[in-house]
Design a protein around this motif. Structure first.
Motif, PDB file in Angstrom:
ATOM      1  N   TYR A 103       0.831  -1.211   0.000  1.00  0.00           N
ATOM      2  CA  TYR A 103       0.000   0.000   0.000  1.00  0.00           C
ATOM      3  C   TYR A 103       0.863   1.257   0.000  1.00  0.00           C
ATOM      4  CZ  TYR A 103      -3.887  -3.158   0.930  1.00  0.00           C
ATOM      5  OH  TYR A 103      -4.813  -4.157   0.842  1.00  0.00           O
ATOM      6  N   SER A 104       1.982   1.214   0.696  1.00  0.00           N
ATOM      7  CA  SER A 104       2.896   2.359   0.713  1.00  0.00           C
ATOM      8  C   SER A 104       3.467   2.619  -0.677  1.00  0.00           C
ATOM      9  CB  SER A 104       4.018   2.090   1.716  1.00  0.00           C
ATOM     10  OG  SER A 104       4.960   3.124   1.696  1.00  0.00           O
ATOM     11  N   GLU A 105       3.922   1.558  -1.338  1.00  0.00           N
ATOM     12  CA  GLU A 105       4.492   1.717  -2.680  1.00  0.00           C
ATOM     13  C   GLU A 105       3.439   2.157  -3.697  1.00  0.00           C
ATOM     14  OE1 GLU A 105       6.518  -1.964  -3.559  1.00  0.00           O
ATOM     15  OE2 GLU A 105       8.255  -1.393  -2.357  1.00  0.00           O
ATOM     16  N   PHE A 106       2.229   1.607  -3.592  1.00  0.00           N
ATOM     17  CA  PHE A 106       1.164   2.006  -4.507  1.00  0.00           C
ATOM     18  C   PHE A 106       0.824   3.484  -4.322  1.00  0.00           C
ATOM     19  CE2 PHE A 106      -1.130  -2.320  -5.382  1.00  0.00           C
ATOM     20  CZ  PHE A 106       0.021  -2.795  -5.998  1.00  0.00           C
ATOM     21  N   ALA A 107       0.647   3.907  -3.072  1.00  0.00           N
ATOM     22  CA  ALA A 107       0.293   5.309  -2.802  1.00  0.00           C
ATOM     23  C   ALA A 107       1.398   6.244  -3.289  1.00  0.00           C
ATOM     24  CB  ALA A 107       0.029   5.518  -1.314  1.00  0.00           C
ATOM     25  N   ASP A 108       2.643   5.875  -3.025  1.00  0.00           N
ATOM     26  CA  ASP A 108       3.776   6.706  -3.430  1.00  0.00           C
ATOM     27  C   ASP A 108       3.875   6.797  -4.955  1.00  0.00           C
ATOM     28  OD1 ASP A 108       5.977   8.316  -2.743  1.00  0.00           O
ATOM     29  OD2 ASP A 108       7.369   6.641  -2.964  1.00  0.00           O
ATOM     30  N   MET A 109       3.731   5.667  -5.637  1.00  0.00           N
ATOM     31  CA  MET A 109       3.813   5.654  -7.096  1.00  0.00           C
ATOM     32  C   MET A 109       2.683   6.498  -7.703  1.00  0.00           C
ATOM     33  SD  MET A 109       3.242   2.588  -9.824  1.00  0.00           S
ATOM     34  CE  MET A 109       1.743   2.246  -8.969  1.00  0.00           C
ATOM     35  N   LEU A 110       1.471   6.322  -7.191  1.00  0.00           N
ATOM     36  CA  LEU A 110       0.329   7.067  -7.732  1.00  0.00           C
ATOM     37  C   LEU A 110       0.453   8.561  -7.442  1.00  0.00           C
ATOM     38  CD1 LEU A 110      -2.325   4.405  -6.798  1.00  0.00           C
ATOM     39  CD2 LEU A 110      -1.785   5.139  -9.129  1.00  0.00           C
ATOM     40  N   LEU A 111       0.992   8.905  -6.294  1.00  0.00           N
ATOM     41  CA  LEU A 111       1.249  10.319  -5.976  1.00  0.00           C
ATOM     42  C   LEU A 111       2.237  10.900  -6.978  1.00  0.00           C
ATOM     43  CD1 LEU A 111       1.142  12.854  -4.133  1.00  0.00           C
ATOM     44  CD2 LEU A 111       2.907  11.769  -2.735  1.00  0.00           C
ATOM     45  N   ASN A 112       3.312  10.172  -7.267  1.00  0.00           N
ATOM     46  CA  ASN A 112       4.306  10.647  -8.234  1.00  0.00           C
ATOM     47  C   ASN A 112       3.731  10.771  -9.639  1.00  0.00           C
ATOM     48  OD1 ASN A 112       6.382  10.926  -6.361  1.00  0.00           O
ATOM     49  ND2 ASN A 112       6.980   8.787  -6.567  1.00  0.00           N
ATOM     50  N   ARG A 113       2.721   9.974  -9.951  1.00  0.00           N
ATOM     51  CA  ARG A 113       2.044  10.037 -11.249  1.00  0.00           C
ATOM     52  C   ARG A 113       0.905  11.060 -11.246  1.00  0.00           C
ATOM     53  NH1 ARG A 113       3.294   6.328 -15.624  1.00  0.00           N
ATOM     54  NH2 ARG A 113       4.864   4.967 -14.778  1.00  0.00           N
ATOM     55  N   GLU A 114       0.736  11.742 -10.112  1.00  0.00           N
ATOM     56  CA  GLU A 114      -0.297  12.770  -9.909  1.00  0.00           C
ATOM     57  C   GLU A 114      -1.713  12.217 -10.073  1.00  0.00           C
ATOM     58  OE1 GLU A 114       0.623  16.344 -12.100  1.00  0.00           O
ATOM     59  OE2 GLU A 114       2.518  16.593 -11.010  1.00  0.00           O
ATOM     60  N   ASP A 115      -1.880  10.944  -9.738  1.00  0.00           N
ATOM     61  CA  ASP A 115      -3.207  10.328  -9.669  1.00  0.00           C
ATOM     62  C   ASP A 115      -3.616  10.389  -8.196  1.00  0.00           C
ATOM     63  OD1 ASP A 115      -5.490   8.804  -9.769  1.00  0.00           O
ATOM     64  OD2 ASP A 115      -4.611   7.207 -11.002  1.00  0.00           O
ATOM     65  N   PHE A 116      -3.998  11.593  -7.763  1.00  0.00           N
ATOM     66  CA  PHE A 116      -4.190  11.870  -6.346  1.00  0.00           C
ATOM     67  C   PHE A 116      -5.332  11.078  -5.718  1.00  0.00           C
ATOM     68  CE2 PHE A 116      -2.405  16.050  -7.917  1.00  0.00           C
ATOM     69  CZ  PHE A 116      -1.101  15.724  -7.583  1.00  0.00           C
ATOM     70  N   ASP A 117      -6.407  10.868  -6.448  1.00  0.00           N
ATOM     71  CA  ASP A 117      -7.532  10.117  -5.881  1.00  0.00           C
ATOM     72  C   ASP A 117      -7.138   8.667  -5.607  1.00  0.00           C
ATOM     73  OD1 ASP A 117      -9.193  12.351  -5.865  1.00  0.00           O
ATOM     74  OD2 ASP A 117      -9.995  11.933  -7.862  1.00  0.00           O
ATOM     75  N   ALA A 118      -6.489   8.032  -6.561  1.00  0.00           N
ATOM     76  CA  ALA A 118      -6.056   6.645  -6.366  1.00  0.00           C
ATOM     77  C   ALA A 118      -4.982   6.576  -5.280  1.00  0.00           C
ATOM     78  CB  ALA A 118      -5.537   6.059  -7.673  1.00  0.00           C
TER      79      ALA A 118
END
Length: 177
Positions: A30-45
């Motif tokens: 969950y940490s890696e998913f949240a971090d990756m999605l944040l870096n991709r600017e997919d803030f909702d996901a």
């Protein structure tokens, strides 16, 4: 990211494909998913996975820090600060402590308090020097810079800072509607 962004994809299958196991460490996942999605600017996901992380692992400082960063990117500054305060005593690595301090500096008004004291003493340039190291995304910082510039009779800088504050306020209002 491509696996995660597929509509209707089975989350457990995605995790199995990425981590090659039926029993992954969900705290890391969950940490890696949240971090990756944040870096991709997919803030909702990113917020979705950060929420799962903090709810499933409440002692994980990284989850709170990630969620705070996501909220800040979404313009939810109050929520960002509230979540960040929950990470205060949980950060146990230099990297997390540094990230916590950077976010706190962006969200808090400590430099503003110091600058206002300097302004009250008539030390306008010193107040601006203090505010230079503060987040330029913080509305209180921008308004205090405008005030100090006004008192220094720097009309152009005052005007530019007030315009910047109006843009920030509009952005924040649009994000909360």
């Amino acid at each position: 990211y491509n696996l995660l962004s597929q509509k209707g994809a089975d989350e457990k299958e995605i995790i199995k494909q990425i981590y090659k196991t039926d029993k992954p460490n969900y705290e890391i996942v969950y940490s890696e998913f949240a971090d990756m999605l944040l870096n991709r600017e997919d803030f909702d996901a990113a917020e979705h996975y950060a929420d799962i992380l903090v709810n499933s692992f409440p002692n994980n400082a990284k989850g709170y820090i990630l969620l705070s960063e996501i909220y800040m990117k979404k313009g939810k500054l109050r929520e960002s600060y509230d979540v960040l305060t929950k990470a205060r005593d949980k950060a146990d690595s230099n990297e997390l402590i540094a990230k916590y301090n950077v976010l706190l500096a962006k969200l808090s008004d400590e430099p503003v308090k110091e600058a206002n004291s300097l302004i009250s003493a008539g030390l306008y340039q010193q107040a601006l020097d203090v505010l230079d190291s503060a987040s330029q995304e913080n509305l209180y910082v921008i308004l205090t810079q405008a005030r100090a510039n006004y008192l220094l009779n720097n009309k152009q800088a005052t005007f530019e800072l007030l315009n910047k504050s109006m843009i920030l306020v509009n952005t924040l209002l649009e994000g909360s509607i």
